[in-house]
Design an enzyme around this catalytic site. Sequence first.
Site, PDB file in Angstrom:
ATOM      1  N   HIS A 150      30.485 -41.596 -29.581  1.00 16.58           N
ATOM      2  CA  HIS A 150      31.597 -42.394 -30.124  1.00 16.58           C
ATOM      3  C   HIS A 150      32.401 -43.062 -29.007  1.00 16.58           C
ATOM      4  O   HIS A 150      33.581 -43.361 -29.177  1.00 16.58           O
ATOM      5  CB  HIS A 150      32.530 -41.541 -30.988  1.00 16.58           C
ATOM      6  CG  HIS A 150      31.809 -40.695 -31.994  1.00 16.58           C
ATOM      7  ND1 HIS A 150      31.492 -41.154 -33.258  1.00 16.58           N
ATOM      8  CD2 HIS A 150      31.289 -39.444 -31.900  1.00 16.58           C
ATOM      9  CE1 HIS A 150      30.841 -40.200 -33.906  1.00 16.58           C
ATOM     10  NE2 HIS A 150      30.691 -39.164 -33.099  1.00 16.58           N
ATOM     11  N   SER A 271      35.466 -66.223 -10.381  1.00 18.38           N
ATOM     12  CA  SER A 271      36.170 -67.068 -11.350  1.00 18.38           C
ATOM     13  C   SER A 271      36.642 -68.333 -10.655  1.00 18.38           C
ATOM     14  O   SER A 271      36.882 -68.336  -9.442  1.00 18.38           O
ATOM     15  CB  SER A 271      37.364 -66.287 -11.902  1.00 18.38           C
ATOM     16  OG  SER A 271      38.395 -67.168 -12.302  1.00 18.38           O
ATOM     17  N   LYS A 277      38.114 -62.142  -8.872  1.00 21.30           N
ATOM     18  CA  LYS A 277      37.197 -61.691  -9.922  1.00 21.30           C
ATOM     19  C   LYS A 277      35.767 -61.460  -9.466  1.00 21.30           C
ATOM     20  O   LYS A 277      35.241 -62.165  -8.612  1.00 21.30           O
ATOM     21  CB  LYS A 277      37.165 -62.734 -11.049  1.00 21.30           C
ATOM     22  CG  LYS A 277      38.430 -62.774 -11.873  1.00 21.30           C
ATOM     23  CD  LYS A 277      38.485 -61.636 -12.876  1.00 21.30           C
ATOM     24  CE  LYS A 277      37.562 -61.923 -14.008  1.00 21.30           C
ATOM     25  NZ  LYS A 277      37.722 -61.162 -15.167  1.00 21.30           N
ATOM     26  N   ASN A 279      32.572 -60.924 -11.922  1.00 26.07           N
ATOM     27  CA  ASN A 279      32.114 -60.805 -13.302  1.00 26.07           C
ATOM     28  C   ASN A 279      30.620 -60.476 -13.346  1.00 26.07           C
ATOM     29  O   ASN A 279      29.828 -61.071 -12.616  1.00 26.07           O
ATOM     30  CB  ASN A 279      32.368 -62.119 -14.049  1.00 26.07           C
ATOM     31  CG  ASN A 279      33.852 -62.456 -14.112  1.00 26.07           C
ATOM     32  OD1 ASN A 279      34.707 -61.569 -14.164  1.00 26.07           O
ATOM     33  ND2 ASN A 279      34.167 -63.745 -14.066  1.00 26.07           N
ATOM     34  N   GLN A 316       3.652 -74.319 -37.283  1.00 21.56           N
ATOM     35  CA  GLN A 316       3.941 -74.936 -35.991  1.00 21.56           C
ATOM     36  C   GLN A 316       5.344 -74.561 -35.505  1.00 21.56           C
ATOM     37  O   GLN A 316       5.589 -74.465 -34.306  1.00 21.56           O
ATOM     38  CB  GLN A 316       3.804 -76.460 -36.148  1.00 21.56           C
ATOM     39  CG  GLN A 316       4.208 -77.280 -34.951  1.00 21.56           C
ATOM     40  CD  GLN A 316       3.935 -78.756 -35.177  1.00 21.56           C
ATOM     41  OE1 GLN A 316       2.780 -79.186 -35.243  1.00 21.56           O
ATOM     42  NE2 GLN A 316       4.983 -79.538 -35.329  1.00 21.56           N
TER      43      GLN A 316
HETATM   44  N1  ARG Z   1       0.365 -78.816 -34.036  1.00 21.91           N
HETATM   45  C1  ARG Z   1      -0.149 -77.811 -34.910  1.00 21.91           C
HETATM   46  C2  ARG Z   1       0.489 -76.467 -34.618  1.00 21.91           C
HETATM   47  O1  ARG Z   1       1.059 -76.305 -33.583  1.00 21.91           O
HETATM   48  C3  ARG Z   1      -1.605 -77.689 -34.721  1.00 21.91           C
HETATM   49  C4  ARG Z   1      -2.384 -77.520 -35.985  1.00 21.91           C
HETATM   50  C5  ARG Z   1      -2.198 -78.706 -36.828  1.00 21.91           C
HETATM   51  N2  ARG Z   1      -3.069 -78.661 -37.958  1.00 21.91           N
HETATM   52  C6  ARG Z   1      -3.021 -79.560 -38.906  1.00 21.91           C
HETATM   53  N3  ARG Z   1      -3.821 -79.420 -39.863  1.00 21.91           N
HETATM   54  N4  ARG Z   1      -2.177 -80.552 -38.874  1.00 21.91           N
HETATM   55  O2  ARG Z   1       0.436 -75.588 -35.433  1.00 21.91           O
END
Ligand code: ARG
Length: 495
Positions: A150, A271, A277, A279, A316
């Site tokens: 604590h 600082s 100071k 930090n 992606q």
């Molecule tokens: N740029 C895409 C990624 O990073 C690659 C795969 C894209 N595939 C597609 N069917 N557009 O995931």
Amino acid sequence: MDIRGPRLRKPSDEALAFTSSMASDGRIARHVIGVNMAHMAALMRAGEVDRAVGAKCMKFLSGTSPEISPGASAEDYHQQLEQDAVDAIGVEAAGYLNYGKSRNDQVATAIRMELRSQVLGLIGAAVALQKALLRQSGRSGTLLVPGYTHLQRAQPVTLAHHYLAYFDALQRDAERGLQLYARVNISPMGSAAMAGTSVRLDRRFVAHLLGFSGIVRNAMDAVSSRDVAVESLSFATMTMLDASRLAEELILWSSAEFGFLELADAYAASSSIMPQKKNAVAAELVRAKAGSVLGDLVAACAILKALPYSYNLDLQEVTPQLWRAMDDATRSLNLLAGMVGSAKFDQSRLRRSITDDNSTAVGLANYLVSNHGLSFRQAHSVVGHLVRTSVESGKPLHEVASRQLAAVTGRLGKKVSIDAATIKALLDPVTFLEGISTEGGSNPRFIPRELKVRERELERTGSALSGLSSALKASERKLHATSGLAREVKPRIEH
Ligand code: ARG
């Protein structure tokens, strides 16, 4: 020739800029080239691509630098590479590069290839921090520090006990990393878009060329899943939860209020207005990055949640979170290793901090139980009375106990008297700790053995790590040396 084909008119610049992954594909570019080489090798080996055509493609690929020019506009590096190949060697040869493969299996493979080094890098950073903790435990481990619950003084412990607690948490992290590595290190190639392909490809051959230990069994799973990304993010998060707790303690311990240690200037900043100071800025950033890494994990999970199978461009968006988190975690742990290794403890301040702070009171209570027939609850109550008097009178507990123990126990009908020297010894932090008998406890006499066990553990992780990273380096070297690949490409099936 535009490899995008005639089906659609051009995307708007705005839409292309929005959907393109070029800005973050730099991280996987060299793996994309490697995947193309291994795939072409498999096509040639199966007799699916003429050797002269294959050789042309290989020559192009091995001469291609994985740099992405800042102005390049394409959907992604996968598309850019193929377009560059078509522009350079013509569609008659380069037009076979994507025979039997898709960006879907290609990107999933390239991510796993990059992730292998990232996971090893983060395990390495955890090991570096463990080494720093172990070295400090060897050097200053017998120093006593207050142990808190604590954030109130609880019981004194050795510095080794405190640091080895972090060591052990990091050991589990490192083991998680090694287990995770096995799940990362399997190849999606040959899954094509998601159904597999009629092109005669030996998936295991491609996997072998790319240094994988096997293949992702189901082609749809191979392109749809990003659980290894989530698992890596959660591995990074776990290490950062540990790192941020240690960072927080370094910040607290280096403040004037605690004053237990001083961090090396190398990790501090002054600082702009207050000339005095110092930090603990690097530790503060480690603490903050734990939040960012956790955010990356949450983002990845949120993106994947309810995403229908198989590939969607949503996937992606997971990738940049992954790289950011792995970078943040690796840098944080490495920095923390430096901070721990170079911190200087203030011995006299530490000694004062555990002198007469009543944090060994349970030692006296246990003695009343083992030597004088009180139940623990009775002893707890007796010592509680004595502590209360000590706090209210401002007199040390051992003095109060020497004078009042008989009276307080008398009220329970179990009058106990113990001489002043014994009481003083019972409440002394070192005697208190030397009385600890349970395995894993903070008895200073346990330290050498505890250190030795962990040194062996570090050696084991270290050799697992170096085995994996040299295998990885060897497979990359072999892949990118065209002659090495050519040896593997002896055709099995003749035209
Ligand atoms: N740029 C895409 C990624 O990073 C690659 C795969 C894209 N595939 C597609 N069917 N557009 O995931």
